[in-house]
Design an enzyme around this catalytic site. Structure first.
Site, PDB file in Angstrom:
ATOM      1  N   THR A  18     -73.879  -9.764  75.855  1.00  0.00           N
ATOM      2  CA  THR A  18     -74.808 -10.574  76.599  1.00  0.00           C
ATOM      3  C   THR A  18     -74.967  -9.902  77.919  1.00  0.00           C
ATOM      4  O   THR A  18     -76.108  -9.780  78.665  1.00  0.00           O
ATOM      5  CB  THR A  18     -74.507 -11.994  76.744  1.00  0.00           C
ATOM      6  N   ARG A  22     -67.201  -7.139  77.897  1.00  0.00           N
ATOM      7  CA  ARG A  22     -66.134  -8.135  78.288  1.00  0.00           C
ATOM      8  C   ARG A  22     -65.032  -8.166  77.229  1.00  0.00           C
ATOM      9  O   ARG A  22     -65.277  -8.373  76.186  1.00  0.00           O
ATOM     10  CB  ARG A  22     -66.695  -9.396  78.432  1.00  0.00           C
ATOM     11  N   SER A 113     -67.225 -12.545  85.011  1.00  0.00           N
ATOM     12  CA  SER A 113     -68.017 -13.609  85.369  1.00  0.00           C
ATOM     13  C   SER A 113     -67.222 -14.829  85.488  1.00  0.00           C
ATOM     14  O   SER A 113     -66.345 -14.894  86.113  1.00  0.00           O
ATOM     15  CB  SER A 113     -69.276 -13.736  84.418  1.00  0.00           C
ATOM     16  N   HIS A 114     -67.482 -15.922  84.571  1.00  0.00           N
ATOM     17  CA  HIS A 114     -66.689 -17.257  84.803  1.00  0.00           C
ATOM     18  C   HIS A 114     -65.620 -17.273  83.657  1.00  0.00           C
ATOM     19  O   HIS A 114     -64.901 -18.067  83.759  1.00  0.00           O
ATOM     20  CB  HIS A 114     -67.915 -18.276  84.048  1.00  0.00           C
ATOM     21  N   LYS A 126     -70.376  -4.010  84.021  1.00  0.00           N
ATOM     22  CA  LYS A 126     -71.734  -3.782  83.309  1.00  0.00           C
ATOM     23  C   LYS A 126     -72.374  -2.712  84.042  1.00  0.00           C
ATOM     24  O   LYS A 126     -71.926  -2.663  85.473  1.00  0.00           O
ATOM     25  CB  LYS A 126     -72.238  -5.074  83.217  1.00  0.00           C
ATOM     26  N   ASP A 277     -69.753 -19.053  90.228  1.00  0.00           N
ATOM     27  CA  ASP A 277     -68.610 -18.646  89.361  1.00  0.00           C
ATOM     28  C   ASP A 277     -67.939 -17.571  89.889  1.00  0.00           C
ATOM     29  O   ASP A 277     -68.273 -17.122  91.226  1.00  0.00           O
ATOM     30  CB  ASP A 277     -69.410 -18.536  88.069  1.00  0.00           C
ATOM     31  N   ASP A 279     -68.240 -14.209  89.919  1.00  0.00           N
ATOM     32  CA  ASP A 279     -69.032 -13.269  90.423  1.00  0.00           C
ATOM     33  C   ASP A 279     -70.256 -13.720  91.214  1.00  0.00           C
ATOM     34  O   ASP A 279     -70.995 -12.791  91.658  1.00  0.00           O
ATOM     35  CB  ASP A 279     -69.396 -12.189  89.254  1.00  0.00           C
ATOM     36  N   ASP A 281     -72.845 -15.289  90.437  1.00  0.00           N
ATOM     37  CA  ASP A 281     -74.480 -15.615  89.884  1.00  0.00           C
ATOM     38  C   ASP A 281     -74.844 -16.902  89.207  1.00  0.00           C
ATOM     39  O   ASP A 281     -76.044 -17.323  89.043  1.00  0.00           O
ATOM     40  CB  ASP A 281     -74.876 -14.462  89.079  1.00  0.00           C
ATOM     41  N   ARG A 282     -73.654 -17.826  89.187  1.00  0.00           N
ATOM     42  CA  ARG A 282     -74.050 -18.852  88.434  1.00  0.00           C
ATOM     43  C   ARG A 282     -74.048 -20.092  89.658  1.00  0.00           C
ATOM     44  O   ARG A 282     -73.452 -19.752  90.684  1.00  0.00           O
ATOM     45  CB  ARG A 282     -72.869 -19.543  87.484  1.00  0.00           C
ATOM     46  N   THR A 344     -81.315 -14.871  75.440  1.00  0.00           N
ATOM     47  CA  THR A 344     -80.184 -15.488  76.254  1.00  0.00           C
ATOM     48  C   THR A 344     -79.844 -14.152  76.802  1.00  0.00           C
ATOM     49  O   THR A 344     -79.555 -13.128  76.331  1.00  0.00           O
ATOM     50  CB  THR A 344     -78.992 -16.216  75.541  1.00  0.00           C
ATOM     51  N   GLU A 363     -81.431 -20.163  83.136  1.00  0.00           N
ATOM     52  CA  GLU A 363     -80.856 -20.338  82.023  1.00  0.00           C
ATOM     53  C   GLU A 363     -80.085 -21.538  82.189  1.00  0.00           C
ATOM     54  O   GLU A 363     -79.550 -21.996  83.019  1.00  0.00           O
ATOM     55  CB  GLU A 363     -79.745 -19.180  81.719  1.00  0.00           C
ATOM     56  N   GLU A 364     -79.874 -22.230  80.864  1.00  0.00           N
ATOM     57  CA  GLU A 364     -79.163 -23.345  80.986  1.00  0.00           C
ATOM     58  C   GLU A 364     -77.676 -23.319  81.411  1.00  0.00           C
ATOM     59  O   GLU A 364     -76.920 -24.308  81.446  1.00  0.00           O
ATOM     60  CB  GLU A 364     -79.150 -23.972  79.450  1.00  0.00           C
ATOM     61  N   SER A 365     -77.300 -21.984  81.277  1.00  0.00           N
ATOM     62  CA  SER A 365     -75.740 -21.837  81.695  1.00  0.00           C
ATOM     63  C   SER A 365     -75.591 -21.580  83.067  1.00  0.00           C
ATOM     64  O   SER A 365     -74.694 -20.771  83.588  1.00  0.00           O
ATOM     65  CB  SER A 365     -75.248 -20.519  80.925  1.00  0.00           C
ATOM     66  N   LYS A 376     -79.266 -13.218  88.265  1.00  0.00           N
ATOM     67  CA  LYS A 376     -79.304 -14.762  88.608  1.00  0.00           C
ATOM     68  C   LYS A 376     -78.298 -14.762  90.026  1.00  0.00           C
ATOM     69  O   LYS A 376     -77.661 -13.819  90.028  1.00  0.00           O
ATOM     70  CB  LYS A 376     -78.663 -15.627  87.695  1.00  0.00           C
ATOM     71  N   ARG A 496     -72.423 -22.134  70.210  1.00  0.00           N
ATOM     72  CA  ARG A 496     -72.901 -22.984  71.100  1.00  0.00           C
ATOM     73  C   ARG A 496     -74.061 -23.665  70.290  1.00  0.00           C
ATOM     74  O   ARG A 496     -74.691 -23.170  69.622  1.00  0.00           O
ATOM     75  CB  ARG A 496     -73.602 -22.210  72.111  1.00  0.00           C
TER      76      ARG A 496
HETATM   77  C1  VG1 Z   1     -73.476 -16.375  78.504  1.00  0.00           C
HETATM   78  C2  VG1 Z   1     -74.428 -17.668  78.929  1.00  0.00           C
HETATM   79  C3  VG1 Z   1     -75.843 -16.692  79.219  1.00  0.00           C
HETATM   80  C4  VG1 Z   1     -75.416 -15.988  80.345  1.00  0.00           C
HETATM   81  C5  VG1 Z   1     -74.156 -14.994  80.164  1.00  0.00           C
HETATM   82  C6  VG1 Z   1     -73.770 -14.163  81.133  1.00  0.00           C
HETATM   83  O1  VG1 Z   1     -73.799 -15.867  77.441  1.00  0.00           O
HETATM   84  O2  VG1 Z   1     -74.951 -18.450  77.622  1.00  0.00           O
HETATM   85  O3  VG1 Z   1     -76.573 -17.695  79.510  1.00  0.00           O
HETATM   86  O4  VG1 Z   1     -76.656 -14.907  80.715  1.00  0.00           O
HETATM   87  O5  VG1 Z   1     -73.081 -15.799  79.765  1.00  0.00           O
HETATM   88  O6  VG1 Z   1     -73.565 -15.286  82.302  1.00  0.00           O
HETATM   89  P1  VG1 Z   1     -73.011 -16.044  75.856  1.00  0.00           P
HETATM   90  O7  VG1 Z   1     -73.795 -15.119  74.980  1.00  0.00           O
HETATM   91  O8  VG1 Z   1     -71.766 -16.286  76.032  1.00  0.00           O
HETATM   92  O9  VG1 Z   1     -73.755 -17.573  75.605  1.00  0.00           O
HETATM   93  V1  VG1 Z   1     -72.491 -14.554  83.364  1.00  0.00           V
HETATM   94  O10 VG1 Z   1     -72.283 -15.594  84.823  1.00  0.00           O
HETATM   95  O11 VG1 Z   1     -70.993 -14.693  82.589  1.00  0.00           O
HETATM   96  O12 VG1 Z   1     -72.615 -13.050  83.795  1.00  0.00           O
HETATM   97 CO    CO Z   2     -71.457 -14.861  86.192  1.00  0.00          CO
END
Ligand code: VG1
Ligand code: CO
Length: 542
Positions: A18, A22, A113-114, A126, A277, A279, A281-282, A344, A363-365, A376, A496
């Site tokens: 996504t 990773r 990220s998170h 990335k 988070d 990095d 972006d959240r 997503t 996004e919901e995340s 983001k 999910r």
């Molecule tokens: C998750 C979230 C998605 C987000 C992605 C990267 O992906 O659901 O909405 O864009 O993480 O966010 P997945 O495929 O695990 O559902 V971040 O802040 O991890 O770069």
């Molecule tokens: Co992030």
């Protein structure tokens, strides 16, 4: 300059998910693993000669080493210039901004990220394109192809460089600019928002806690919230980035930011709580005694964006990822602007933002952002909330109540089942797919299915198509369940399950779990999740 050509063999697990590649940190540390992927990226973008790149990461374990390697590979590919954040730090949105600000050809962002950091945790890389946004699916496919074909890579034979001091240097004919990671980003924020109004808000006694979760937003939040906007020292907590995020899980949600949640639900809660988070972006937004779900935050920001200078003339449109609730759709309708539903991942918003068809995305995340960058942006969301609170002279809870009153409430939750055996998760998804035609008309847990499909997307700007993006099941009465497999996990599969129930006029203060109980039961019954995976409860509910 001396360039060494190193022979290598392909790794067969370098398919970006996504959000880039990773993996476990130790996987990235295997000799040639990172080098192969970086070299494959240069192949995919047609080489590096004469190009300019931005480079930085969230400071997690292996960040510094990875940056040195990328610099040497960039030099070997003839790159003209690399702009690096001091100490190797750049938040994802700040990197996106730097790419755009300097008209760079792209950027490498190091982050998982998170996901937790450390030698036994996760790492990621990335590539972002010249628009500042994550590589398109077409480009990530090319990178993947190149990782499979690679036989050797070129690397400059030079010493490591010191990235701790701001300034300019040269290695192997390539210019390196070490820049303040915060400065350009905070200038951009000052252009977008009414900093005087936010300053007056803090001066008037407004209190806040921003939890940087030991991750990259610490320096950004200290500078912008405390130094520039005058929030009292101590407003930002956990503000020093550490390689393992203080052994924490830098994911801003009620589970992983529990300390902040507890404070916000207590008698001593400040006016607003926020977190970001790994990095940056959240974002998470919490009011006194009330949590703002990310899907709602997107809708509320879109409905109120005109209170901030950058959006005073209104927004062109909204885009949300498919699993995100339909709260934003109602706002778009009221504003008379289009609302796009994308797969997503932020990469799908890029074409819409570039074409000027949308201004705000989410996004919901816990991801929200706008056309100011192509990622983001956690702090942006916090600042837009502050700007709105200042302009409307309202509390977080007040804005929320007012919104639900006007638009109704999309009750929402996401249930994650982590580290499920991949074969079992695949089996469950396959089982869902075989039922799609038969589901409409069936009744589960008292809810009648109206429609079921496997979400497919055709990009309205460039026509690119993406199939099999998640199973959607719609029910009479405004309920929806969505199933998809995560593309960011590093262990087995993460299922999910996204649950939503719209309540127009009616009770907007009911317990979320109660309102979602019927759709949850229906979703579990249809999917046979428990039977197939052996899991009876989710690992995380957000
Ligand atoms: C998750 C979230 C998605 C987000 C992605 C990267 O992906 O659901 O909405 O864009 O993480 O966010 P997945 O495929 O695990 O559902 V971040 O802040 O991890 O770069
Ligand atoms: Co992030």
């Amino acid at each position: 300059m001396t360039v060494t050509t190193i022979s290598t063999t392909a790794f067969d697990h370098q398919k970006p998910g996504t959000s880039g590649l990773r993996k476990k940190t130790r996987a990235f540390m295997v000799p040639h693993y990172l080098e192969n992927y970086v070299a494959a990226t240069f192949t995919a973008i047609g080489g590096g000669a004469g190009k300019c790149f931005v480079l930085g990461g969230d400071g997690r374990f292996f960040n510094r080493e990875a940056i040195q390697t990328i610099l040497k590979i960039a030099a070997a590919h003839g790159a003209a210039r690399v702009i690096v954040g001091q100490g190797g730090l750049l938040s994802t949105p700040a990197a996106s901004h730097l790419i755009r600000h300097h008209g760079a050809d792209g950027g490498f962002i190091l982050s998982a990220s998170h996901n937790p950091g450390g030698i036994d945790a996760d790492f990621g890389l990335k590539f972002n394109a010249a628009n500042g946004g994550p590589a398109s699916e077409a480009l990530t496919a090319k990178i993947h192809e190149a990782t499979l074909a690679i036989q050797s890579y070129d690397i400059a034979d030079v010493d490591d460089v010191n990235l701790d001091n701001i300034g300019q240097m040269q290695i192997a004919g390539m210019r390196i600019d070490v820049v303040d990671p915060v400065a350009d980003y905070s200038d951009l924020m000052a252009e977008l928002f009414d900093f005087d109004a936010i300053r007056a808000l803090f001066a008037g006694g407004f209190t806040m806690r921003f939890d940087a979760m030991h991750a990259v937003t610490g320096p950004y939040a200290h500078r912008i919230l405390e130094d520039i906007l005058g929030a009292p020292k101590g407003t930002v907590v956990n503000g020093i980035p550490s390689e393992d995020f203080g052994k924490g899980h830098p994911d801003p949600n009620p589970i992983w930011a529990k300390d902040l949640m507890d404070l916000m639900m207590s008698d001593t809660a400040p006016d607003m709580g926020a977190a970001s988070d790994g990095d940056g972006d959240r974002n998470m937004i919490v009011g006194k005694g009330t949590y703002i779900t990310p899907s709602d935050s997107l809708a509320m920001l879109a409905a109120n964006a005109h209170h901030a200078p950058a959006y005073k003339d209104g927004i062109a449109g909204i885009a949300r990822s498919m699993p995100t609730s339909a709260a934003a759709d109602r706002v778009a309708e009221a504003l008379g602007v289009p609302c796009f539903e994308t797969p997503t991942g932020w990469k799908f918003f890029g074409t819409l933002l570039d074409a000027g068809r949308v201004t705000i995305c989410g996004e919901e995340s816990a991801g929200t952002g706008s056309h100011h960058v192509r990622e983001k942006d956690g702090l942006w969301a916090v600042l837009l909330w502050l700007n709105i609170l200042a302009a409307r002279d309202m509390t977080v809870a007040g804005v929320q109540a007012d919104h639900w009153q006007r638009f109704g409430r999309n009750y929402y939750a996401r249930h994650d089942y982590e580290a499920v055996e991949t074969a079992r998760a695949d089996k469950m998804m396959a089982h869902l797919r075989t039922q799609l035609d038969d589901l409409p008309g069936q009744v589960h847990a008292g809810l009648t299915v109206t429609k079921a499909d496997d979400f497919a997307y055709t990009d309205p700007v460039d026509g690119a198509t993406s199939a099999a993006q998640g199973i959607r099941i719609f029910f009479e009465g405004g309920a929806r369940a969505v199933f998809r497999l995560s593309g960011t996990g590093t262990e087995g599969a993460t299922i999910r399950l996204y649950l939503e129930q719209f309540v127009g006029e009616g009770d907007h203060a009911a317990p979320v779990a109660d309102v979602l109980e019927a759709v949850r039961t229906a979703a579990l019954e249809i999917s046979a999740l428990a039977e197939t995976t052996g899991r009876s409860v989710p690992d995380v509910e957000t």
